[in-house]
Scaffold this active site. Structure first.
Site, PDB file in Angstrom:
ATOM      1  N   ASP A  49       3.984  -8.481  16.589  1.00 46.23           N
ATOM      2  CA  ASP A  49       2.826  -8.663  17.099  1.00 46.23           C
ATOM      3  C   ASP A  49       2.170 -10.151  17.062  1.00 46.23           C
ATOM      4  OD1 ASP A  49       2.455  -6.148  17.807  1.00 46.23           O
ATOM      5  OD2 ASP A  49       0.555  -6.002  16.957  1.00 46.23           O
TER       6      ASP A  49
ATOM      7  N   ASP B 235       8.287 -13.692   4.371  1.00 45.47           N
ATOM      8  CA  ASP B 235       7.081 -14.356   4.396  1.00 45.47           C
ATOM      9  C   ASP B 235       7.225 -15.782   5.025  1.00 45.47           C
ATOM     10  OD1 ASP B 235       9.059 -14.531   2.378  1.00 45.47           O
ATOM     11  OD2 ASP B 235       7.802 -14.829   0.912  1.00 45.47           O
TER      12      ASP B 235
ATOM     13  N   LYS C 101      13.915  -9.386   2.899  1.00 43.94           N
ATOM     14  CA  LYS C 101      13.082  -9.722   1.564  1.00 43.94           C
ATOM     15  C   LYS C 101      14.169  -9.585   0.813  1.00 43.94           C
ATOM     16  CE  LYS C 101       9.319 -11.183  -0.540  1.00 43.94           C
ATOM     17  NZ  LYS C 101       8.935 -12.430  -0.237  1.00 43.94           N
TER      18      LYS C 101
ATOM     19  N   TYR D 166       8.712   3.256   7.721  1.00 43.85           N
ATOM     20  CA  TYR D 166       7.918   4.329   8.622  1.00 43.85           C
ATOM     21  C   TYR D 166       8.291   5.617   8.241  1.00 43.85           C
ATOM     22  CZ  TYR D 166       5.417   0.087  10.216  1.00 43.85           C
ATOM     23  OH  TYR D 166       4.726  -1.104  10.300  1.00 43.85           O
TER      24      TYR D 166
ATOM     25  N   ASP E 290       7.590  -4.926  13.184  1.00 48.88           N
ATOM     26  CA  ASP E 290       6.196  -4.512  13.680  1.00 48.88           C
ATOM     27  C   ASP E 290       5.211  -5.692  13.664  1.00 48.88           C
ATOM     28  OD1 ASP E 290       4.130  -3.204  14.907  1.00 48.88           O
ATOM     29  OD2 ASP E 290       3.974  -1.654  12.932  1.00 48.88           O
TER      30      ASP E 290
END
Ligand code: NAD
Length: 358
Positions: free
Chosen positions: A248, A220, A188, A142, A244
């Protein structure tokens, strides 16, 4: 008598409504526990743009630097969506986090027994879930440079330095030490160089916390495991974008996005805010659930002000209100005895705080 100074950022949409209820509860608990909180209002987001032409006015940063912590509602709304990116409310919030240096976003996910039926998952999967997502907040993709567009391409950069990984990893291990002493680091590393560095660095930091069991999981798989068997997790440590998404996802275990708090902390003042947005679709209707913000105020008492008993009283009062069947509309279909407005829920929790024996 201890006295604290809090910067209050109400923001846009339901922000002002839910923050008012958190203040109502803070006033009740400070009264019963004999400390004083002084509030100073500051602007951020769409409302700040409307008043000052900027989503993050300098004055807001000055006020924060003179306070002990920041209590924040939410920002954003359609009316500001077409502004240039640097003037949008969300840009103001990202800049605020960066300016405050709040690198650790801490999101506890606890499923209240009274609301186990509120989740879309089976009761046996979610009853007793109690985990914390520790997300790196001011680095990663980000914020990484270079970013932008070139001809028919667009690009962002995922970058982390060793010190950035170390400080968030320490935070996760310190939190785990006070809980069940398990950290699952999510990355990852099978594909990304930046994740390989993440993994190596987390392994190094883990050596300082021999009591904590460290495991690693690819993002994943973690997304899948969080739904399959969320009780396997104690502390999830991860970077900005993975955190993030995962946090959620984790929020839906609890049944309503209106329940979950967060704390964003760094070396100085912390930012305490619900995980949800400004919910423009319900703003002004009096149905917003204030519990996520009230619970964020509880985290502020614990982490920023060291008022642990007061924080426990708020947590107890929330659980008590739910146990006695009080529900805002978002939770109304689950064993509700009484449907309350935003303001009624705030008053009910404030009232229970007065009865807290802690
Ligand atoms: P949102 O979280 O605002 O709302 C998603 C859904 O959840 C909506 O149906 C809303 O009514 C409901 N909801 C959210 N909070 C609730 C509460 N306390 N009680 C009951 N229901 C609640 O997400 P969105 O609709 O994607 O975004 C709306 C605006 O909020 C956008 O402008 C977005 O950029 C902004 N946003 C801000 C933040 C923040 O301030 N930290 C975070 C996310 C989104």
């Amino acid at each position: 008598m201890s006295s604290y100074k809090i910067t209050v950022i109400r923001g846009d949409g339901i922000g002002p409504e839910i923050v008012d209820e958190a203040i109502k509860v803070l006033d009740a608990v400070s009264h019963s526990k004999d400390f004083e909180i002084n509030y100073e209002d500051a602007l951020l987001g769409g409302v700040a743009y409307d008043v000052t032409g900027e989503p993050l006015p300098k004055e807001t940063l000055e006020k924060i630097s003179n306070s002990d912590a920041v209590l924040f509602g939410a920002i954003g709304g359609e009316q500001w969506d077409n502004l240039p990116r640097e003037l949008r409310p969300e840009t103001g919030l990202l800049k605020l986090r960066k300016e405050m240096g709040v690198y650790a976003n801490i999101r506890p996910v606890k499923v209240y027994d009274e609301l186990v039926k509120a989740s879309t998952l089976k009761e046996e999967v979610i009853r007793g879930v109690d985990l914390i997502v520790v997300r790196e907040l001011i680095g990663g993709i980000y914020f990484g440079e270079p970013k932008g567009r070139e001809g028919n391409k667009a690009f962002n950069t995922m970058v982390y330095s060793i010190p950035e990984i170390e400080r968030i990893a320490h935070k996760a291990f310190q939190i785990a030490m006070k809980r069940n002493k398990r950290v699952c680091s999510v990355d990852k590393a099978n594909v990304l160089d930046v994740s390989q560095l993440w993994r190596e660095t987390v392994e190094e930091v883990a050596k300082e916390y021999s009591e904590v069991t460290l495991s690693h999981m690819y993002i994943d798989n973690a997304a899948m495991q969080l739904i399959r068997n969320p009780k396997q997790f104690d502390v999830i440590l991860t970077g900005n974008i993975f955190g993030d998404i995962l946090s959620d996802e984790a929020s839906m275990l609890s049944g309503s996005i209106g329940l979950l708090p967060s704390a964003s902390i760094g070396e100085k003042q912390g930012l305490y805010e619900p995980i949800h947005g400004s919910a423009p679709d319900i703003a002004g209707t009096g149905i917003a659930n204030p519990i996520a913000t009230i619970s964020s105020a509880s985290m502020m008492l614990k982490y920023a002000l060291g008022e642990k008993e007061a924080s426990e009283c708020i947590d107890w009062a929330i659980a008590q209100a739910l146990k006695d069947g009080y529900r805002t509309k978002d939770m109304s279909q689950y064993d509700a005895k009484e449907i309350c407005s935003t303001s009624e829920m705030g008053s009910i929790i404030a009232n229970y705080v007065g009865k807290c024996k802690k």
